[in-house]
Design a protein around this motif. Sequence first.
Motif, PDB file in Angstrom:
ATOM      1  N   ASP A 298      -7.232   3.720  -9.990  1.00 55.91           N
ATOM      2  CA  ASP A 298      -5.885   3.846  -9.430  1.00 55.91           C
ATOM      3  C   ASP A 298      -4.913   2.880 -10.105  1.00 55.91           C
ATOM      4  OD1 ASP A 298      -6.298   5.921  -7.616  1.00 55.91           O
ATOM      5  OD2 ASP A 298      -6.908   4.578  -6.006  1.00 55.91           O
TER       6      ASP A 298
ATOM      7  N   MET B 199      -6.789  -2.420  -4.795  1.00 61.23           N
ATOM      8  CA  MET B 199      -6.767  -1.161  -5.521  1.00 61.23           C
ATOM      9  C   MET B 199      -7.918  -1.112  -6.528  1.00 61.23           C
ATOM     10  SD  MET B 199      -3.605   0.454  -7.735  1.00 61.23           S
ATOM     11  CE  MET B 199      -2.533   0.495  -6.287  1.00 61.23           C
ATOM     12  N   ASN B 200      -8.556   0.059  -6.629  1.00 61.15           N
ATOM     13  CA  ASN B 200      -9.646   0.173  -7.600  1.00 61.15           C
ATOM     14  C   ASN B 200      -9.087   0.313  -9.016  1.00 61.15           C
ATOM     15  OD1 ASN B 200      -9.189   2.998  -8.247  1.00 61.15           O
ATOM     16  ND2 ASN B 200     -10.170   3.524  -6.304  1.00 61.15           N
TER      17      ASN B 200
ATOM     18  N   ASN C 206      -4.344  -0.804  -1.820  1.00 67.05           N
ATOM     19  CA  ASN C 206      -5.046   0.466  -1.926  1.00 67.05           C
ATOM     20  C   ASN C 206      -4.168   1.614  -1.427  1.00 67.05           C
ATOM     21  OD1 ASN C 206      -7.502   1.887  -2.527  1.00 67.05           O
ATOM     22  ND2 ASN C 206      -7.811   2.147  -0.332  1.00 67.05           N
TER      23      ASN C 206
ATOM     24  N   ALA D  23       0.824  -1.207   0.000  1.00 65.78           N
ATOM     25  CA  ALA D  23       0.000   0.000   0.000  1.00 65.78           C
ATOM     26  C   ALA D  23       0.858   1.258   0.000  1.00 65.78           C
ATOM     27  CB  ALA D  23      -0.939   0.000   1.205  1.00 65.78           C
TER      28      ALA D  23
END
Length: 282
Positions: A265, A261-262, A249, A196
């Motif tokens: 991103d 993570m989306n 994330n 992260a």
Amino acid sequence: MSSERFELITLKSGHTSLRLLSNRETFHPVIGPEAEARALHVVQQRIVERSQDYQPFIIWDVGLGAAANAVAAIDALADVRNDVELHSFDHTLAPLRFACDHSEHLVYIQPHRAAIDELMQKGQVKIGRVHWYLHRADFRDSLSRSDLPAPHAIFYDPYSATSNPEMWTLEHFTKLRQALDDTRPCLLTNYTRSTAVRSTWLLAGFYVGIGVGIGEKDQTTIAANELSLLERPLSLDWLKQVAASQNSNPLREAGAIYGPMNAADFERLRQHPQFHMRSLCL
């Protein structure tokens, strides 16, 4: 903060360090203050060699704490010919005062007691060619100062993202990246190996690589404003791991929510110059 309380702790290595009682975080918990500071920051950043190329050489010591990182740099730079500016940042002197009060147990402090006292009293002291400056303030506020010289080296050593989340956010690291001078090659070293945090640094605009192992940690993390400065940059294989990770994330001011993570991103990460030409097949 005057309310901060510390204790001395004996590490597995046999060395002595400090622990903050409120959050139970130990300073330099792996191999002790002297060895960790040298390996993680001074040697890995090639401070002595790189300082020969700049006049002056600028170091930001973020999280002065009990001064182990600063003292390691000062000791290593004892015989350099160029001037060095060492800028130490912390909002409190409590750990440093505690370390000085217990210097009989903290060997690295002993030769520098007088200089540290002068630093705390006057805000600066000169040791050989090293000009040591104390900035007693929130480091985030210091980033907007026009009189602060951009660094060649950053020792990044605040408390962890769990205890001190505001020092680990994407917003903060974006401002830190913007404070660098891209005509001035800069390395940043830290004890983390968190996916992260590495994602956060990359999205803030840094190039990010695998750092040296220390003690029981097989690796740490190193970042730079130039890819060529990194000996082991994170690879396309790491980017693939991010896509599958449940803890990639990036950390944001809204809260350090650990999770996958989306897509937006990840696309930004895939477009990062460190990966872009190699990631087109992902």
